[in-house]
Write an enzyme that holds these catalytic residues in place. Structure first.
Site, mmCIF file in Angstrom:
data_model
loop_
_atom_site.group_PDB
_atom_site.id
_atom_site.type_symbol
_atom_site.label_atom_id
_atom_site.label_comp_id
_atom_site.label_asym_id
_atom_site.label_seq_id
_atom_site.Cartn_x
_atom_site.Cartn_y
_atom_site.Cartn_z
ATOM 1 N N ALA A 136 0.949 -1.145 0.078
ATOM 2 C CA ALA A 136 -0.018 0.064 0.099
ATOM 3 C C ALA A 136 0.866 1.116 0.058
ATOM 4 C CB ALA A 136 -0.890 -0.082 1.172
ATOM 5 N N GLY B 61 0.557 -5.095 0.675
ATOM 6 C CA GLY B 61 -0.749 -5.109 -0.174
ATOM 7 C C GLY B 61 -0.379 -5.798 -1.454
ATOM 8 N N GLU C 125 -0.657 -9.155 -1.192
ATOM 9 C CA GLU C 125 -1.984 -9.686 -0.834
ATOM 10 C C GLU C 125 -2.680 -9.429 -2.309
ATOM 11 O OE1 GLU C 125 -2.382 -6.614 2.167
ATOM 12 O OE2 GLU C 125 -3.257 -8.209 3.444
ATOM 13 N N GLU D 104 3.905 -5.585 7.245
ATOM 14 C CA GLU D 104 3.061 -4.458 7.958
ATOM 15 C C GLU D 104 3.531 -4.334 9.502
ATOM 16 O OE1 GLU D 104 1.937 -6.994 5.683
ATOM 17 O OE2 GLU D 104 0.495 -6.006 4.328
#
Ligand code: COA
Length: 254
Positions: free
Chosen positions: A61, A105, A108, A128
């Site tokens: 992210a 992310g 993911e 994270e």
């Protein structure tokens, strides 16, 4: 045909769409614009997603966007406009072509794809924890289902980065290729899939996804229903006829 978006490149090659996340200066970090554009353009028979440049697939992210974001607005980003759900539930096969950092992310998003193919210089992780947060795009759930609780727990609790060879060994990626062969090998696989019947592809994907979301008896029941549904299609008639006539089938998606 090649088309440009603000944060993505779309290259249509017959029935395969190659999507490149195009923010190499930010290691292809997912910002709001990327998420919106990505969710909007998934329309081809087979989609291949990759990152621009030779450093990163997606470095996670966009951490800069985290600063000052409230709990509710972050929740909205992950739910109302979820790129992860768009990939996961997309009715056509999606292949992640992982060409570098595949973190947070990014990992993911790869996990939300159906097949993951990596170059030898790719690396993977859910870092994270180092930011004082946990994965929120499906990492704790999809990674655990794919590689098992022990390996997922280790990656998520340590935030460690693993190389492509290790990712292959734990089942996180399907194949690892030298960087200069990654695109050719991935597109070759995508084209082989794109030659199959679109309805059978869609039903097969749906059936396989049910396996990790239901108990065995329910999954088996639903598989039989989806299998039987194939018998209502012209593609099934064509596939069987072509086999008996010893020729290649031409599927029309009907
Ligand atoms: N969000 C926002 N910006 C990011 C980013 C991310 N996830 N990952 C990299 N960038 C930016 C850097 O801030 C830097 O921007 P700048 O040039 O304006 O300073 C640029 O991309 C290049 O990054 P840099 O760290 O210099 O590249 P590198 O090749 O040495 O290292 C990484 C690459 C991916 C290992 C490193 O950038 C990193 O650890 N990124 C964060 C990964 C992460 O924690 N992801 C999970 C987020 S939930």
């Amino acid at each position: 045909m090649s088309q440009s978006y603000e944060t993505l490149l779309l290259d249509r090659r017959e029935r395969v769409a190659l999507i490149t996340i195009n923010r190499p200066d930010k290691r292809n970090a997912l910002n709001i614009k990327t998420r919106e554009e990505g969710a909007a353009l998934l329309e081809e028979v087979v989609v291949v997603i990759t990152g621009a440049g030779d450093r990163a697939f997606i470095a996670g992210a966009d951490i800069a966007e985290f600063a000052g974001r409230t709990a509710i607005s972050q929740r909205d980003v992950m739910t109302a406009r979820s790129l992860f759900t768009a990939f996961d539930t997309f009715p056509k096969p999606v292949i992640a072509m992982i060409n570098g950092y595949c973190l947070g992310g990014g990992c993911e998003l790869a996990l939300a794809c159906d097949i993951r193919v990596a170059s030898e210089n790719a690396s993977f992780g859910q870092p994270e924890i180092n930011l004082g947060i946990i994965p929120g795009g499906g990492g704790t759930q999809r990674l655990t289902r794919l590689v098992g609780e022990g390996k997922a727990m280790e990656l998520i609790l340590t935030g460690d980065i693993i190389d492509a060879k290790t990712a292959f060994a734990i089942g996180l990626v399907n194949h690892v290729f030298p960087a200069d062969q990654l695109e050719a090998k991935t597109m070759e696989m995508a084209k082989r899939i794109a030659d199959k019947g679109p309805i059978a592809l869609k039903l097969a994907k749906e059936a396989v996804k049910i396996a990790s979301r239901s108990l065995l008896d329910e999954g088996l029941r639903r598989e039989v229903d989806l299998f039987a549904l194939c018998f209502s299609t012209e593609d099934k008639d064509e596939g069987v006829k072509a086999f008996l006539e010893k020729r290649k089938p031409t599927f029309k998606g009907r």
